[in-house]
Every structure is written in structure tokens, then in C-alpha cells.
Motif scaffolding. Sequence first.
Motif, PDB file in Angstrom:
ATOM      1  N   PHE A   7       1.434  -3.117  11.155  1.00 31.71           N
ATOM      2  CA  PHE A   7       2.123  -2.113  11.957  1.00 31.71           C
ATOM      3  C   PHE A   7       2.696  -2.734  13.229  1.00 31.71           C
ATOM      4  N   LEU A   8       3.950  -2.415  13.505  1.00 32.96           N
ATOM      5  CA  LEU A   8       4.633  -2.902  14.698  1.00 32.96           C
ATOM      6  C   LEU A   8       4.868  -1.753  15.669  1.00 32.96           C
ATOM      7  N   TYR A   9       4.227  -1.846  16.835  1.00 31.26           N
ATOM      8  CA  TYR A   9       4.430  -0.886  17.923  1.00 31.26           C
ATOM      9  C   TYR A   9       5.131  -1.572  19.093  1.00 31.26           C
ATOM     10  N   HIS A  10       5.691  -0.764  19.968  1.00 37.04           N
ATOM     11  CA  HIS A  10       6.247  -1.254  21.227  1.00 37.04           C
ATOM     12  C   HIS A  10       5.524  -0.567  22.381  1.00 37.04           C
ATOM     13  N   SER A  11       6.101   0.498  22.896  1.00 39.68           N
ATOM     14  CA  SER A  11       5.479   1.229  23.992  1.00 39.68           C
ATOM     15  C   SER A  11       4.722   2.447  23.456  1.00 39.68           C
ATOM     16  N   ARG A  36      -5.775   8.253  11.332  1.00 44.66           N
ATOM     17  CA  ARG A  36      -5.310   8.257   9.949  1.00 44.66           C
ATOM     18  C   ARG A  36      -5.612   6.927   9.279  1.00 44.66           C
ATOM     19  N   ILE A  37      -5.489   5.846  10.022  1.00 39.22           N
ATOM     20  CA  ILE A  37      -5.848   4.526   9.480  1.00 39.22           C
ATOM     21  C   ILE A  37      -7.313   4.500   9.082  1.00 39.22           C
ATOM     22  N   PRO A 225       4.519  11.895  10.273  1.00 37.43           N
ATOM     23  CA  PRO A 225       3.125  11.700   9.851  1.00 37.43           C
ATOM     24  C   PRO A 225       2.988  11.407   8.363  1.00 37.43           C
ATOM     25  N   GLU A 226       3.801  12.062   7.535  1.00 41.38           N
ATOM     26  CA  GLU A 226       3.684  11.824   6.097  1.00 41.38           C
ATOM     27  C   GLU A 226       4.148  10.420   5.719  1.00 41.38           C
ATOM     28  N   VAL A 227       5.136   9.882   6.452  1.00 47.82           N
ATOM     29  CA  VAL A 227       5.580   8.509   6.213  1.00 47.82           C
ATOM     30  C   VAL A 227       4.474   7.535   6.597  1.00 47.82           C
ATOM     31  N   PHE A 228       3.890   7.755   7.772  1.00 53.62           N
ATOM     32  CA  PHE A 228       2.803   6.883   8.212  1.00 53.62           C
ATOM     33  C   PHE A 228       1.643   6.963   7.221  1.00 53.62           C
ATOM     34  N   ARG A 230       1.744   7.540   4.026  1.00 50.23           N
ATOM     35  CA  ARG A 230       2.088   6.776   2.825  1.00 50.23           C
ATOM     36  C   ARG A 230       1.920   5.281   3.076  1.00 50.23           C
ATOM     37  N   TRP A 231       2.287   4.832   4.277  1.00 49.87           N
ATOM     38  CA  TRP A 231       2.084   3.417   4.590  1.00 49.87           C
ATOM     39  C   TRP A 231       0.607   3.037   4.518  1.00 49.87           C
ATOM     40  N   THR A 232      -0.261   3.906   5.002  1.00 54.31           N
ATOM     41  CA  THR A 232      -1.699   3.581   4.961  1.00 54.31           C
ATOM     42  C   THR A 232      -2.205   3.515   3.526  1.00 54.31           C
ATOM     43  N   LEU A 233      -1.472   4.116   2.595  1.00 53.32           N
ATOM     44  CA  LEU A 233      -1.849   4.072   1.176  1.00 53.32           C
ATOM     45  C   LEU A 233      -1.147   2.942   0.429  1.00 53.32           C
ATOM     46  N   GLY A 234      -0.368   2.147   1.171  1.00 49.52           N
ATOM     47  CA  GLY A 234       0.359   1.063   0.526  1.00 49.52           C
ATOM     48  C   GLY A 234       1.587   1.529  -0.213  1.00 49.52           C
ATOM     49  N   GLN A 235       2.180   2.628   0.226  1.00 48.92           N
ATOM     50  CA  GLN A 235       3.337   3.220  -0.449  1.00 48.92           C
ATOM     51  C   GLN A 235       4.484   3.416   0.539  1.00 48.92           C
ATOM     52  N   GLY A 236       5.691   3.574  -0.015  1.00 42.89           N
ATOM     53  CA  GLY A 236       6.825   3.962   0.811  1.00 42.89           C
ATOM     54  C   GLY A 236       7.628   2.827   1.402  1.00 42.89           C
ATOM     55  N   ALA A 237       7.371   1.584   1.013  1.00 46.93           N
ATOM     56  CA  ALA A 237       8.155   0.463   1.518  1.00 46.93           C
ATOM     57  C   ALA A 237       8.054  -0.688   0.523  1.00 46.93           C
ATOM     58  N   ARG A 238       8.991  -1.615   0.643  1.00 50.39           N
ATOM     59  CA  ARG A 238       8.948  -2.802  -0.211  1.00 50.39           C
ATOM     60  C   ARG A 238       7.795  -3.713   0.184  1.00 50.39           C
ATOM     61  N   VAL A 239       7.494  -4.644  -0.700  1.00 45.30           N
ATOM     62  CA  VAL A 239       6.445  -5.624  -0.437  1.00 45.30           C
ATOM     63  C   VAL A 239       7.082  -7.006  -0.347  1.00 45.30           C
ATOM     64  N   ALA A 240       6.858  -7.700   0.757  1.00 46.41           N
ATOM     65  CA  ALA A 240       7.384  -9.053   0.937  1.00 46.41           C
ATOM     66  C   ALA A 240       6.544 -10.049   0.127  1.00 46.41           C
ATOM     67  N   PRO A 241       7.158 -11.158  -0.275  1.00 41.87           N
ATOM     68  CA  PRO A 241       8.511 -11.598   0.090  1.00 41.87           C
ATOM     69  C   PRO A 241       9.572 -11.070  -0.867  1.00 41.87           C
ATOM     70  N   TYR A 242      10.790 -11.043  -0.367  1.00 40.34           N
ATOM     71  CA  TYR A 242      11.944 -10.725  -1.188  1.00 40.34           C
ATOM     72  C   TYR A 242      13.146 -11.434  -0.557  1.00 40.34           C
ATOM     73  N   PRO A 243      14.169 -11.720  -1.342  1.00 41.51           N
ATOM     74  CA  PRO A 243      15.300 -12.518  -0.835  1.00 41.51           C
ATOM     75  C   PRO A 243      16.008 -11.837   0.328  1.00 41.51           C
TER      76      PRO A 243
END
Length: 271
Positions: A7-11, A36-37, A225-228, A230-243
Motif C-alpha cells: 500500500f502506498l500512502y502520502h498524507s 480492514r487489513i 472502501p469496497e476497492v480497498f 478487494r485489495w486486502t483479498l488480493g483482488q481488483g488489480a494486476r499482479v507484477a511483473p508485467y511488461p
Amino acid sequence: MSAVPVFLYHSVADDPPSWIAPFTVSPRAFAEQLDRIADSGLTVVPLHRLVAALHGGPRLPPHAAVLTFDDGFEDFFWTVAPQLADRGLPATLFVTTGAVHPPGGAPEGSLLPPAPMLTWRQIANLDVLGGVEIGGHSRTHAQLDTLSWGALDAEIGYCKRQLEEVLGHGVDSFAYPHGYSSAVVRRRLREYGWSSGCAVRDAFSSAADDPLRIARLTVRADTAPEVFHRWTLGQGARVAPYPESVRTRAWRGYRRLRAGLGRPVGGPAGA
């Protein structure tokens, strides 16, 4: 090691400056995300454990996650660190050294617009207290993949030397400003002794990820919240590496051209 959310946060603030507001979460939302984590069964590990695994060291526990924070906003000291300490969670703080306030003086200067930033004393205290790994985020927050070979020394090398002088020990983790890097930047990073480089990519990391191009998921003000969840479940985004996409390469070429003409393109502030 399956998909690892880094997870990447800023402020983390209720009233951030307008330029960083899109990348800011409120303290209440941050607390809910940490809860949630925990509820999801994720085990938050220090970044260096992920890096060690990527370099062939001990494997991470199942369902691992990593917390990272870019730029070095003052609210990390007063708001983020206490919440992390209360929960016993480790995190990595990537510092833009030119934006740090020295005792009784002004910062050296960075490309970040005005905002309350950490002091060197606060950074040293965070390091001594433990639980927070201090990493580098360049000296001025420049777009590193548009810089000359010599300019990279000031951004990558000098940043490392500053942090190590203040903290009194080695500093190994780096995060690219705006997430921008290139093969040349990554090679220079390795030559200066950094063992890892965090990108953005809005994707999960994995056992096959590049330790000098670790994928992260940006938590924004409008991250639902629902996006976050899904991320905690390992869903909703690609998995690196990819070109690397053609669009990314074209965008880098355009930014380099503009930088060469003395009219650099501004990336997302603080990203």
C-alpha cells in the motif's frame, strides 16, 4: 508467495494543502483501512522482508502486506506513527530530503509545493523508536527518468548520504518520485547501494516482482472502501511483473523531450 498488496500512502490529514489533497486520506479513513487489513487476516511485514524474499531469501508468510508512505509529510509523525504503534504495525517512510526541515533553518529545497513536512529530528526519533524503516525518495522529488547521468548523483547518491549521516546507519530502500524510473535509473540505484526501488504501477507485488521496481497500490482520497477491501483479498488489480506498456514508454519519451527543452511536464504532485 501470492499477490502481495504494497500500500502506498502520502498524507493522512483532515485539511491537507490542495495540491496533495487527491492523494490524502483522513485519519478516520486511515484507521478504518488499518482495521480492514487486520480483519482480512493480512500479516503486515516490513518492506525489507519483502525485498529479502525477492532476492531469494526467506519466504513471506501467507497473505502478507506492506505499508509505505511517500514524501515525508509531518502528519506521519503526529497521526500515522501513533496509529501504527497502537496496532504494532511496521511501515516504511520514504523521505524527500530536500523538503526536510533542519533545526533552526529552512529546507534545502525541493520541487514539492509548500506543505508541513517532517524535521530531521522527527525522522531520527522515528528511526530510534523502531517499527518505521526510513527510506529515500530522492533529494528534490524530480522525475528521475528525465535526468542526466550526473544529475542522478545529486538525487539518488546525495539522498542516501544525507539519510545515512543523520541516522548513523545504512539506508537501503528507495521509492521513485511519481513512480518514474528507467533501466538507467535502476542501474544507478543499484550502483549507489540501494537494495530496492518502489514504483507505483497500481498493481500487486509478487514472488516474481523486480526488487528494483516493486509494484504498489496507491491509496487515494477517493479510494472506495469496497476497492480497498478487494485489495486486502488480493483482488481488483494486476499482479507484477508485467511488461511496460507502449503508452508508458511514449509518455517517458515525451517527458524527456520536454525536459530537454527546459519545459518539464509536471507529474501528479506528491505521487
